[in-house]
Design an enzyme around this catalytic site. Structure first.
Site, PDB file in Angstrom:
ATOM      1  N   GLU A   8      -5.991 -11.122  -1.125  1.00  0.00           N
ATOM      2  CA  GLU A   8      -6.746 -10.696   0.133  1.00  0.00           C
ATOM      3  C   GLU A   8      -7.968 -10.581  -0.175  1.00  0.00           C
ATOM      4  OE1 GLU A   8      -5.267  -7.174   2.428  1.00  0.00           O
ATOM      5  OE2 GLU A   8      -3.109  -7.669   1.709  1.00  0.00           O
ATOM      6  N   GLU A  17       0.705  -1.187  -0.148  1.00  0.00           N
ATOM      7  CA  GLU A  17      -0.109   0.108  -0.052  1.00  0.00           C
ATOM      8  C   GLU A  17       0.818   1.294  -0.067  1.00  0.00           C
ATOM      9  OE1 GLU A  17      -2.691  -0.335   3.309  1.00  0.00           O
ATOM     10  OE2 GLU A  17      -3.827  -1.861   2.220  1.00  0.00           O
TER      11      GLU A  17
HETATM   12  C1  GLA Z   1      -4.982  -4.574   4.480  1.00  0.00           C
HETATM   13  C2  GLA Z   1      -3.465  -5.028   4.674  1.00  0.00           C
HETATM   14  C3  GLA Z   1      -3.718  -6.544   5.385  1.00  0.00           C
HETATM   15  C4  GLA Z   1      -4.792  -6.469   6.412  1.00  0.00           C
HETATM   16  C5  GLA Z   1      -5.905  -5.861   5.812  1.00  0.00           C
HETATM   17  C6  GLA Z   1      -7.339  -5.984   6.811  1.00  0.00           C
HETATM   18  O1  GLA Z   1      -5.437  -4.842   3.296  1.00  0.00           O
HETATM   19  O2  GLA Z   1      -2.869  -5.507   3.467  1.00  0.00           O
HETATM   20  O3  GLA Z   1      -2.553  -7.120   5.907  1.00  0.00           O
HETATM   21  O4  GLA Z   1      -4.486  -5.669   7.635  1.00  0.00           O
HETATM   22  O5  GLA Z   1      -5.717  -4.685   5.406  1.00  0.00           O
HETATM   23  O6  GLA Z   1      -7.221  -6.874   7.743  1.00  0.00           O
END
Ligand code: GLA
Length: 347
Positions: A249, A133
């Protein structure tokens, strides 16, 4: 639970099907996890606050337990994450006598952290999310103005990839980001990555986080008829740079992203679970069609009772974003994703 068909087996030969796990989900659903998935991410246990809570004191206890489980069950392990602007221990930016740490100290701390962690898991973690990020949300900026950029300038990103590559030249190194199925942010990231690649930075893949909603595969509340197409275009875009793509994710929230006042859903209706199933099928079918470019799809959690979305962005608002309910029973999405593999054209 062993009588259920397995997601990982069903998609074998196309891509890994993984899950982010923690010690709670592992204690509750070890058989389900071992049977359904062939890859894990250790949710928060490899973030810097967890692995180096005090300078020079590394603690890999929780992550080691989960990696051990993965090895016992011949599962792959994705490492997440070596650098982020959140989940940091307090000491990282602290210098002497209450001052901020100087740049030399920060570089040394970053290099030590990455080298120690990557070497610890060498041969066990095959792919690392090196930087998480770091791209800005605002269209007129490239990099997020976070603590690392302010302290070290833009070279912190390429140097992190170099530190990781030195520590394990065999590991696949990923840049991981949210909302990059949205065309504007996707193209801004692609442009940035092209520059890094031209400069010879050792980066091998892009992690498309894939926190989706029923409305859209990105985090903007625009209902779209092009759910799968937007994802396909993002995959093609990053693969076009010569990078491997992982969905890192994946979850599909039952709520919009930005409308925090959306009416609370007391319990998911059949229609809602059916729409979620359709969305998941679109995602898996898209990845199956592009499986030479996508090699791993990781769910961000196992069961609905343990998802981060029950606490974010609204505390204590129940959500149902995953394949299994709070008892570990498969939801309609699970079955539809199975069907998507068997009859890809009809889903
Ligand atoms: C982001 C992070 C993850 C996690 C999610 C929420 O996407 O990359 O590691 O913390 O948020 O759980």
């Amino acid at each position: 639970m062993t009588t259920l068909p397995s997601l990982a087996e069903t998609y074998q030969g196309l891509f890994d099907v993984g899950a982010a796990i923690n010690l709670k989900s592992l204690a509750r659903f070890p058989e389900l996890i071992a049977r359904q998935f062939n890859s894990i991410t250790t949710e928060n246990a490899m973030k810097m606050a967890a692995t180096q809570p005090r300078e020079g004191e590394f603690d890999f206890t929780d992550a080691d337990l989960m990696v051990h489980f993965a090895r016992q069950h011949r599962m792959h392990v994705r490492g997440h994450t070596l650098n982020w602007y959140q989940a940091l221990p307090e000491w990282v930016f602290a210098g002497k006598d209450g001052q901020d740490a100087d740049a030399d100290t920060l570089w040394r701390r970053l290099e030590t952290h990455v080298a120690t962690q990557v070497e610890h898991f060498r041969g066990q973690v095959y792919a690392w999310d090196v930087v998480n990020e770091a791209i800005a949300d605002e269209p007129d900026k490239v990099l997020r103005e976070n603590c690392w950029l302010r302290a070290l300038g833009p070279s912190y990103i390429p140097r992190l990839f170099e530190f990781a590559h030195q520590a394990d030249p065999d590991a696949l190194l990923f840049y991981n980001e949210y909302n990059i199925v949205h065309p504007e942010k996707r193209d801004r990231l692609a442009c940035y990555l092209r520059q890094l690649l031209d400069d010879g930075v050792p980066i091998h893949g892009v992690g498309i986080q894939s926190h989706m909603t029923l409305l859209a595969p990105h985090q903007i509340d625009e209902p779209t008829a092009d759910y799968g197409r937007l994802l396909a275009e993002a995959i093609e875009c990053f693969a076009g740079l010569g990078l491997i793509v992982h969905l890192t994710e994946l979850d599909i929230s039952c709520y919009p992203y930005q409308n925090l006042q959306a009416p609370v859903i007391p319990a998911p209706t059949e229609a809602l679970l059916d729409l979620q199933a359709q969305r998941y099928a679109e995602v898996f079918r898209t990845c199956a069609q592009l499986s030479r470019k996508v090699t791993s799809v990781t769910m961000w959690g196992v069961s609905d009772d343990l998802t981060w979305l029950n606490h974010f962005p609204v505390e204590d608002r129940t959500n149902w974003p995953l394949f299994f309910d709070g008892e570990g029973r498969p939801k309609p999405a699970f079955w539809r994703v199975m069907d998507a593999r068997r009859t890809p054209a009809q889903i």
